[in-house]
Design an enzyme around this catalytic site. Structure first.
Site, short mmCIF file in Angstrom:
data_model
loop_
_atom_site.label_atom_id
_atom_site.label_comp_id
_atom_site.label_asym_id
_atom_site.label_seq_id
_atom_site.Cartn_x
_atom_site.Cartn_y
_atom_site.Cartn_z
CG ASP A 6 -6.48 -6.05 14.58
OD1 ASP A 6 -5.48 -5.38 14.91
OD2 ASP A 6 -7.62 -5.57 14.57
CB ILE A 7 -0.34 -6.41 14.89
CG1 ILE A 7 0.05 -7.25 13.67
CG2 ILE A 7 0.79 -6.35 15.90
CD1 ILE A 7 1.17 -6.63 12.83
CE LYS B 166 -8.29 -2.40 14.86
NZ LYS B 166 -7.20 -2.74 13.97
CG ASP C 288 -6.99 -5.01 6.78
OD1 ASP C 288 -6.32 -4.98 7.83
OD2 ASP C 288 -7.65 -4.04 6.36
CG ASN D 90 -0.22 -0.07 2.51
OD1 ASN D 90 0.48 0.86 2.88
ND2 ASN D 90 -0.32 -1.20 3.23
CE LYS E 157 -10.63 1.17 11.44
NZ LYS E 157 -9.89 1.67 10.29
CE LYS F 272 8.09 -12.51 -14.09
NZ LYS F 272 8.81 -12.05 -15.25
CG PHE G 20 -1.87 6.25 13.78
CD1 PHE G 20 -1.16 6.00 14.95
CD2 PHE G 20 -1.71 7.49 13.16
CE1 PHE G 20 -0.31 6.96 15.49
CE2 PHE G 20 -0.87 8.45 13.69
CZ PHE G 20 -0.16 8.19 14.86
N1 CTP Z 1 -3.57 -2.78 12.57
C1 CTP Z 1 -2.80 -3.82 13.03
N2 CTP Z 1 -2.84 -5.03 12.39
C2 CTP Z 1 -3.62 -5.23 11.32
C3 CTP Z 1 -4.42 -4.16 10.83
C4 CTP Z 1 -4.38 -2.95 11.48
O1 CTP Z 1 -2.06 -3.64 13.99
N3 CTP Z 1 -3.63 -6.41 10.73
C5 CTP Z 1 -3.57 -1.51 13.28
C6 CTP Z 1 -2.99 -0.34 12.48
O2 CTP Z 1 -1.60 -0.23 12.66
C7 CTP Z 1 -3.76 0.83 13.04
C8 CTP Z 1 -5.10 0.27 13.44
O3 CTP Z 1 -4.89 -1.15 13.55
O4 CTP Z 1 -3.17 1.33 14.23
C9 CTP Z 1 -6.19 0.53 12.47
O5 CTP Z 1 -5.79 0.13 11.18
P1 CTP Z 1 -6.77 0.31 9.95
O6 CTP Z 1 -6.12 -0.31 8.74
O7 CTP Z 1 -7.23 1.72 9.88
O8 CTP Z 1 -8.03 -0.53 10.39
P2 CTP Z 1 -8.38 -2.03 10.30
O9 CTP Z 1 -8.44 -2.56 11.68
O10 CTP Z 1 -7.46 -2.74 9.36
O11 CTP Z 1 -9.84 -1.94 9.68
P3 CTP Z 1 -10.29 -1.47 8.18
O12 CTP Z 1 -9.15 -1.82 7.27
O13 CTP Z 1 -11.49 -2.27 7.95
O14 CTP Z 1 -10.56 0.00 8.24
#
Ligand code: CTP
Length: 401
Positions: free
Chosen positions: A310-311, A345, A283, A214, A341, A293, A327
């Site tokens: 989701d860390i 969390k 995600d 990304n 969110k 390849k 964030f």
């Molecule tokens: N985060 C994480 N591990 C993941 C996804 C997200 O630790 N696999 C953390 C990001 O570092 C951030 C927060 O969760 O601090 C929110 O991330 P975001 O991508 O905005 O939200 P998601 O939980 O992934 O939900 P969505 O993509 O549906 O908005």
């Protein structure tokens, strides 16, 4: 809300220049200080004038450069005292072995050493000398004495020296002195705390040459790691692929995928008091990484993806979680989505921003969300914002926020 910890002011400094080949770098340092709007009074030792002319530093500082205890121009003949009153700091760069020895013993036989002894403001010195001089017990004793006296030592650096030898003793570069000066000025509001951060994007491999990633640059996470270190924390930064330099005093762990990021966080989390998840973690990751390849075909291709861990959610769900900061970069309905969110969390603090305002940019405009509600912050550059966030985290950690 109690008042936030504030940085020491850096509006007016005395720059002391002593004799050493690095004296020529005082010109660049003066330029950088002036460029930041800091008023600079340059004081040179007689030896320094052998390496660079007062006229050069006068032109760059826009002020008369002082070199002589007896010609400091003060009506009351107390120039050595007047000069240090009202300044935010004296910075001696470069500081020679001889000058450091003088400081350690409280000698005052020229304008700069007298000024240092008469000062009522902080003193910072950037040593410069040959590696053998730096390693001598006498120099090491003197430097230890300066530290014991509360004098801040900036550097020295290591590398090849003007004399042709290699080792410690090189004056750190003017940009590094500026960074060290700003770091010194920050309040030590996270002193003794261990902070773990994630930053940057992740890269989920499809085959040996392709992957899903990304647009996160990592700038916000790296700025926060720097700000935490400046605030006195012991910082570990788990970074996805980001072409950014590691901030001073930060331990960096480079990872590629969400799975590697999860493992690196797991390895460091036990001793952590604050966890800040800034990374844009994928995600979903391909269920299978093709070992060779993939070749182009004529029909449509389907890629099977599976959710990643989701860390942040997992860390926050620990029985005794560290203070967790998340964030949320959203494109629509920022406040509602971000608050949802935060609750999902179970985070004490979440930093919400619009994707359009942050991705790849040097500035950011965020809103803080906590149990007390939404707190919008003004737009600022990412380092200024990082320092503000550290202050916001520190005050909440102390229970005063
Ligand atoms: N985060 C994480 N591990 C993941 C996804 C997200 O630790 N696999 C953390 C990001 O570092 C951030 C927060 O969760 O601090 C929110 O991330 P975001 O991508 O905005 O939200 P998601 O939980 O992934 O939900 P969505 O993509 O549906 O908005």
């Amino acid at each position: 809300m109690n008042s936030l910890p504030v940085a020491r002011p850096l509006r007016h400094v005395v720059l002391g220049v002593t004799g050493g080949i690095a004296a020529y770098k005082a010109a660049e340092l003066t330029r950088l200080l002036v460029k930041e709007g800091i008023s600079v009074d340059v004081v040179m030792t007689r030896a320094a004038t052998q390496f660079i002319t007062p006229m050069t530093l006068q032109a760059l500082s826009g002020k008369t450069v002082l070199t002589d205890l007896w010609q400091s121009g003060a009506a009351n003949a107390m120039g050595h005292i007047d000069l240090s009153r009202g300044v935010d700091a004296i910075v001696v760069a470069p500081a020679s072995a001889d000058f450091i020895a003088k400081l350690a013993h409280g000698l005052a036989d020229d304008l700069l050493s007298t000024l240092c002894l008469a000062r009522d403001c902080p003193l910072l010195v950037a040593p410069t000398m040959n590696v053998q001089m730096w390693n001598k017990p006498a120099t090491q004793r003197n430097v230890a004495q300066l530290e014991a006296d509360g004098i801040e030592i900036l550097g020295p650096g290591s590398g090849s020296q003007a004399c042709g030898e290699v080792g410690d003793g090189r004056m750190i570069e003017p940009e590094e002195i500026m960074a060290a000066l700003h770091a010194w000025a920050q309040p030590k509001s996270l002193s003794g705390k261990r902070v773990l951060l994630t930053a940057g994007p992740t890269f989920e491999a499809i085959d040996p040459v392709r992957g899903i990633t990304n647009l996160s640059s990592g700038k916000m996470g790296f700025a926060l790691a720097q700000a935490c270190a400046e605030a006195g924390a012991k910082v570990t930064l788990v970074a996805g692929p980001a072409a950014l330099p590691t901030p001073a005093s930060v331990t960096r762990v480079d990872v590629q995928s969400a799975a590697e990021m999860t493992a690196a966080v797991d390895a460091a989390i036990d001793s952590t008091q604050v966890f800040i998840a800034v990374a844009a973690v994928a995600d979903y990751a391909p269920t299978q990484v093709h070992p060779s390849k993939l070749k182009k075909g004529n029909s449509a291709m389907t890629l099977e993806l599976q959710p990643t861990v989701d860390i942040l959610g997992r860390v926050a769900a620990r029985p005794k979680p560290p203070y967790c900061v998340g964030f949320a970069a959203e494109t629509d309905d920022v406040a509602e989505n971000a608050e949802a969110k935060r609750r999902k969390k179970k985070l004490p603090l979440l930093v919400a921003n619009r994707v359009q305002d942050t991705m790849g940019r040097d500035e950011n405009e965020v809103t803080l969300l906590d149990d007390k509600g939404a707190h919008p912050l003004p737009k600022m550059n990412k380092l200024a914002l990082a320092r503000r966030l550290v202050a916001e985290i520190a005050i909440r950690l102390s229970g005063l926020g």
